[in-house]
Design an enzyme around this catalytic site. Sequence first.
Site, PDB file in Angstrom:
ATOM      1  N   CYS A 125      21.675 -68.110 -60.752  1.00 39.52           N
ATOM      2  CA  CYS A 125      22.541 -67.857 -61.905  1.00 39.52           C
ATOM      3  C   CYS A 125      23.642 -68.899 -61.991  1.00 39.52           C
ATOM      4  CB  CYS A 125      23.124 -66.461 -61.825  1.00 39.52           C
ATOM      5  SG  CYS A 125      23.865 -66.144 -60.229  1.00 39.52           S
ATOM      6  N   GLU A 147      19.477 -70.189 -70.995  1.00 36.60           N
ATOM      7  CA  GLU A 147      19.255 -70.214 -69.550  1.00 36.60           C
ATOM      8  C   GLU A 147      17.752 -70.370 -69.276  1.00 36.60           C
ATOM      9  OE1 GLU A 147      19.700 -66.572 -67.194  1.00 36.60           O
ATOM     10  OE2 GLU A 147      20.876 -67.746 -65.777  1.00 36.60           O
ATOM     11  N   LYS A 181      17.723 -50.346 -56.551  1.00 37.83           N
ATOM     12  CA  LYS A 181      16.459 -50.589 -57.275  1.00 37.83           C
ATOM     13  C   LYS A 181      16.234 -52.093 -57.269  1.00 37.83           C
ATOM     14  CE  LYS A 181      14.367 -51.545 -60.631  1.00 37.83           C
ATOM     15  NZ  LYS A 181      13.492 -52.743 -60.573  1.00 37.83           N
ATOM     16  N   GLU A 222      26.564 -58.749 -63.338  1.00 41.67           N
ATOM     17  CA  GLU A 222      26.504 -60.185 -63.010  1.00 41.67           C
ATOM     18  C   GLU A 222      25.292 -60.714 -63.748  1.00 41.67           C
ATOM     19  OE1 GLU A 222      28.775 -61.645 -61.398  1.00 41.67           O
ATOM     20  OE2 GLU A 222      29.681 -60.161 -60.084  1.00 41.67           O
ATOM     21  N   GLY A 269      21.306 -59.460 -63.151  1.00 37.67           N
ATOM     22  CA  GLY A 269      20.050 -59.828 -63.809  1.00 37.67           C
ATOM     23  C   GLY A 269      20.348 -60.530 -65.119  1.00 37.67           C
ATOM     24  N   SER A 270      19.437 -60.405 -66.055  1.00 33.73           N
ATOM     25  CA  SER A 270      19.567 -61.162 -67.303  1.00 33.73           C
ATOM     26  C   SER A 270      20.610 -60.522 -68.226  1.00 33.73           C
ATOM     27  CB  SER A 270      18.216 -61.214 -68.001  1.00 33.73           C
ATOM     28  OG  SER A 270      17.776 -59.899 -68.253  1.00 33.73           O
ATOM     29  N   THR A 271      21.158 -61.341 -69.091  1.00 35.99           N
ATOM     30  CA  THR A 271      22.175 -60.856 -70.029  1.00 35.99           C
ATOM     31  C   THR A 271      21.589 -59.795 -70.958  1.00 35.99           C
ATOM     32  OG1 THR A 271      23.401 -62.912 -69.868  1.00 35.99           O
ATOM     33  CG2 THR A 271      23.756 -61.618 -71.864  1.00 35.99           C
ATOM     34  N   GLY A 282      21.364 -56.566 -69.075  1.00 33.90           N
ATOM     35  CA  GLY A 282      22.719 -56.100 -68.782  1.00 33.90           C
ATOM     36  C   GLY A 282      23.356 -55.407 -69.983  1.00 33.90           C
TER      37      GLY A 282
HETATM   38  P1  NAD Z   1      16.045 -58.929 -65.206  1.00 37.32           P
HETATM   39  O1  NAD Z   1      17.237 -58.634 -66.016  1.00 37.32           O
HETATM   40  O2  NAD Z   1      14.743 -58.982 -65.872  1.00 37.32           O
HETATM   41  O3  NAD Z   1      15.876 -57.869 -64.027  1.00 37.32           O
HETATM   42  C1  NAD Z   1      16.912 -57.609 -63.104  1.00 37.32           C
HETATM   43  C2  NAD Z   1      16.713 -56.220 -62.564  1.00 37.32           C
HETATM   44  O4  NAD Z   1      16.858 -55.301 -63.635  1.00 37.32           O
HETATM   45  C3  NAD Z   1      15.339 -55.948 -61.952  1.00 37.32           C
HETATM   46  O5  NAD Z   1      15.494 -55.081 -60.852  1.00 37.32           O
HETATM   47  C4  NAD Z   1      14.615 -55.238 -63.074  1.00 37.32           C
HETATM   48  O6  NAD Z   1      13.595 -54.379 -62.634  1.00 37.32           O
HETATM   49  C5  NAD Z   1      15.741 -54.436 -63.682  1.00 37.32           C
HETATM   50  N1  NAD Z   1      15.520 -54.068 -65.077  1.00 37.32           N
HETATM   51  C6  NAD Z   1      14.874 -54.774 -66.031  1.00 37.32           C
HETATM   52  N2  NAD Z   1      14.834 -54.060 -67.183  1.00 37.32           N
HETATM   53  C7  NAD Z   1      15.472 -52.890 -66.947  1.00 37.32           C
HETATM   54  C8  NAD Z   1      15.747 -51.743 -67.733  1.00 37.32           C
HETATM   55  N3  NAD Z   1      15.361 -51.638 -68.989  1.00 37.32           N
HETATM   56  N4  NAD Z   1      16.413 -50.722 -67.158  1.00 37.32           N
HETATM   57  C9  NAD Z   1      16.816 -50.794 -65.873  1.00 37.32           C
HETATM   58  N5  NAD Z   1      16.567 -51.848 -65.074  1.00 37.32           N
HETATM   59  C10 NAD Z   1      15.914 -52.891 -65.602  1.00 37.32           C
HETATM   60  O7  NAD Z   1      16.426 -60.274 -64.467  1.00 37.32           O
HETATM   61  P2  NAD Z   1      15.531 -61.103 -63.447  1.00 37.32           P
HETATM   62  O8  NAD Z   1      14.522 -61.805 -64.275  1.00 37.32           O
HETATM   63  O9  NAD Z   1      15.105 -60.281 -62.298  1.00 37.32           O
HETATM   64  O10 NAD Z   1      16.612 -62.124 -62.864  1.00 37.32           O
HETATM   65  C11 NAD Z   1      16.947 -63.269 -63.523  1.00 37.32           C
HETATM   66  C12 NAD Z   1      18.260 -63.141 -64.243  1.00 37.32           C
HETATM   67  O11 NAD Z   1      19.271 -62.666 -63.367  1.00 37.32           O
HETATM   68  C13 NAD Z   1      18.777 -64.446 -64.745  1.00 37.32           C
HETATM   69  O12 NAD Z   1      19.227 -64.303 -66.062  1.00 37.32           O
HETATM   70  C14 NAD Z   1      19.945 -64.772 -63.844  1.00 37.32           C
HETATM   71  O13 NAD Z   1      20.917 -65.607 -64.368  1.00 37.32           O
HETATM   72  C15 NAD Z   1      20.445 -63.442 -63.514  1.00 37.32           C
HETATM   73  N6  NAD Z   1      21.181 -63.459 -62.238  1.00 37.32           N
HETATM   74  C16 NAD Z   1      22.548 -63.394 -62.289  1.00 37.32           C
HETATM   75  C17 NAD Z   1      23.284 -63.436 -61.129  1.00 37.32           C
HETATM   76  C18 NAD Z   1      24.780 -63.351 -61.155  1.00 37.32           C
HETATM   77  O14 NAD Z   1      25.362 -63.078 -60.122  1.00 37.32           O
HETATM   78  N7  NAD Z   1      25.426 -63.558 -62.284  1.00 37.32           N
HETATM   79  C19 NAD Z   1      22.633 -63.528 -59.904  1.00 37.32           C
HETATM   80  C20 NAD Z   1      21.249 -63.602 -59.891  1.00 37.32           C
HETATM   81  C21 NAD Z   1      20.536 -63.550 -61.086  1.00 37.32           C
END
Ligand code: NAD
Length: 494
Positions: free
Chosen positions: A299, A397, A190, A265, A243-245, A248
Site C-alpha cells: 500500500c 492504484e 478474517k 487502512e 484492504g482496498s478503498t 473500505g
Molecule cells: P480487498 O479489499 O479486496 O480485501 C481485503 C480484505 O477484505 C480481505 O480479507 C477480503 O476478504 C475482505 N473483503 C473483501 N470484500 C469484503 C466485503 N464485502 N465484506 C467484508 N470483507 C471483505 O483488498 P486486497 O485485494 O486483499 O488487498 C489489496 C488492497 O489493500 C490494496 O488496495 C492495498 O493498497 C490495500 N492495503 C492497504 C494497506 C494499508 O495499510 N493502507 C496495507 C495493505 C494493503
Amino acid sequence: MVSPKAEKKPARKTAVARPALGHWIGGKERPSISGQTFPVVNPATGLDMAAVARGQAADADAAAKAADAALRGPWSKFSPRQRARALFEIARLIRANAESLAELESQNAGKPIGEARGEVEAAAGCFEYYAGAVSKFFGETIPVGASGLDFTLREPVGVCALITPWNYPLVIASWKLAPALACANAAVLKPAEATPLTALRLARICAEAGVPEGVVNVLTGFGPEAGEPLVKHPLVRKVSFTGSTAVGRHLMALAAPSLKRVSLELGGKSPSLVFDDADLDRCAPDAAGAVFSNAGQDCCARSRALVHEKIYDDFVEKVAACAKKLRVGDPRDPKTEMGPLISQRQKDRVLGYVAAGKEEGAELVCGGAAPDFGGGFFVTPAVFAGVAPRMRVFQEEIFGPVLCATPFKTEDEAVALANGTDYGLSGSIWTRDVGRALRLARRVQSGVLSINSSSSVHIEAPFGGFKASGLGRELGMKALELYSEVKNVFISDR
Ligand code: NAD
C-alpha cells in the site's frame, strides 16, 4: 532472471487431497457449518497448497459469539501485567516458530524467503511493543470546575472484527491483534481468502501463550460471504480493516447503522519527489526498491516518481537499470529478489495497466512482461516514462511492480502532482535542502512521509492515510486509541 526450481511438478492437488483446515473458534479448530472448503494456492506454482473452511454467516455468528463470551470469562480477570506477559509470550513463540512461519508465508504469499523471515520478525516485534505498551497506556486526572476528582479510564471496545489483506498477512494481522489484546478486547480475525495460513498458525500460538479460548478467533473465507456478516454482526463493536478503498467504503457504510467503531487502512498511489540536488546514486536504487519490493503489492509502494526535469533522464535510466537487474523467480531461492503476484487475477490486472499505460501514450522503458515460469503469476518490474497526470497509471492504484515517472519544473508543480490523486498514504522527498524538505513535508497531503528514505513503517510510530487512503492510525501508541473507549468518571468530594 531465475525460474522456480525445475523439480518434478506435483500433480495438481485438489481441495480434498488433504484434510481441510478449519476455522479457529472458541479455542478449537472447527469446520464450516456448511461443510464447504476452498483451496489455497501457491502463487509461485499456481498449485493448490491447502484447503480451508469456507466461512459464511453461521460461522461468523459462532465466532462473534465465542469472542463475546470470552470477554466475560477469565480474560476479563487478567491484570494488565498478565496481559503483557501473554503478549510477550506470543512474541517469543513467533520467534521460536520463525522458520516454519516464514516458509509458510513465503509459499502462500509468494514472498522471497528472506523477506518472509523479516516479516515474521516484524510480527514478533509488534507483539513485543504492545506487551510493553500495556503498562504505559492509561487515563488522566482532569482539573474540572466541580469539587471532587475527575479521571478517565481506558476500557476495551469489545468484540473486534479484524479484516486483513493478502500482501503482508502475518504482519498486518499482528498490527491489529496485538493492540486489540493489549486493550483487553476479544477478536475475530478474517484473513484474506488468498492467504489464511499464517493467521491460523497465529491463533494457535496465542492459545499456547495462555490467551484464554475465544479471545482470538480466526474465520476463513471470502469477503462478501464471511467478512460482511461479521461486520454487520450485532455483537461486533469495532471493525478494523486493511484492504482496498472500494471495500473500505462499503464496510464503513455497513458498520454505520450500528455505529461500530471503524478504522481503515486503504490503498495508495504514493509519490517519490526527487529534486535536482538529490543524491541519485542513493535515491534511484531506493526508489526502485520502494515500488518493486513485495512485487509492488504494497500500500506504501512509491509507484509515482516525480522528478525534476534537470535530472529526469538520468533518474529514469538509473531506476530502469535497477529494475532490469532484479532477480525475479522462485521465492524459495535465497537469491530471488522479487516473487510472483498473488493470483492470476492480480497478474491480469497488472498487465492490463501496462497495456493501458502504453495505449495512453506513456513510454514503457522496461519490464511489464509475463515470463513463463511454469504456472506462477510472475510479471517483470516495469518502468514507465512520460506519464501524465490524466493517465490511469498515474491516478489508479496498480498494486504491482510498475513505476511511473513524471517530470516537473518547480516546487509548486511537484506538490500539485504529488497531491493530484485521491490517495494520501505515504511519500518520499529526496533533496539535500533542509528548508525545502520541511516546506514540502507540510504541503504534501499524506499520512506518512520520509525524507531521503523510502521507509514508511515503524512499529513505534503512527501509520495511516489521508483522503481515500484511510481513517485512523495503526501502530505506535496511537493504535491503542482505536481499541479502547474513554470513560470519564467524576467523584464528588461531598
Ligand atoms: P480487498 O479489499 O479486496 O480485501 C481485503 C480484505 O477484505 C480481505 O480479507 C477480503 O476478504 C475482505 N473483503 C473483501 N470484500 C469484503 C466485503 N464485502 N465484506 C467484508 N470483507 C471483505 O483488498 P486486497 O485485494 O486483499 O488487498 C489489496 C488492497 O489493500 C490494496 O488496495 C492495498 O493498497 C490495500 N492495503 C492497504 C494497506 C494499508 O495499510 N493502507 C496495507 C495493505 C494493503
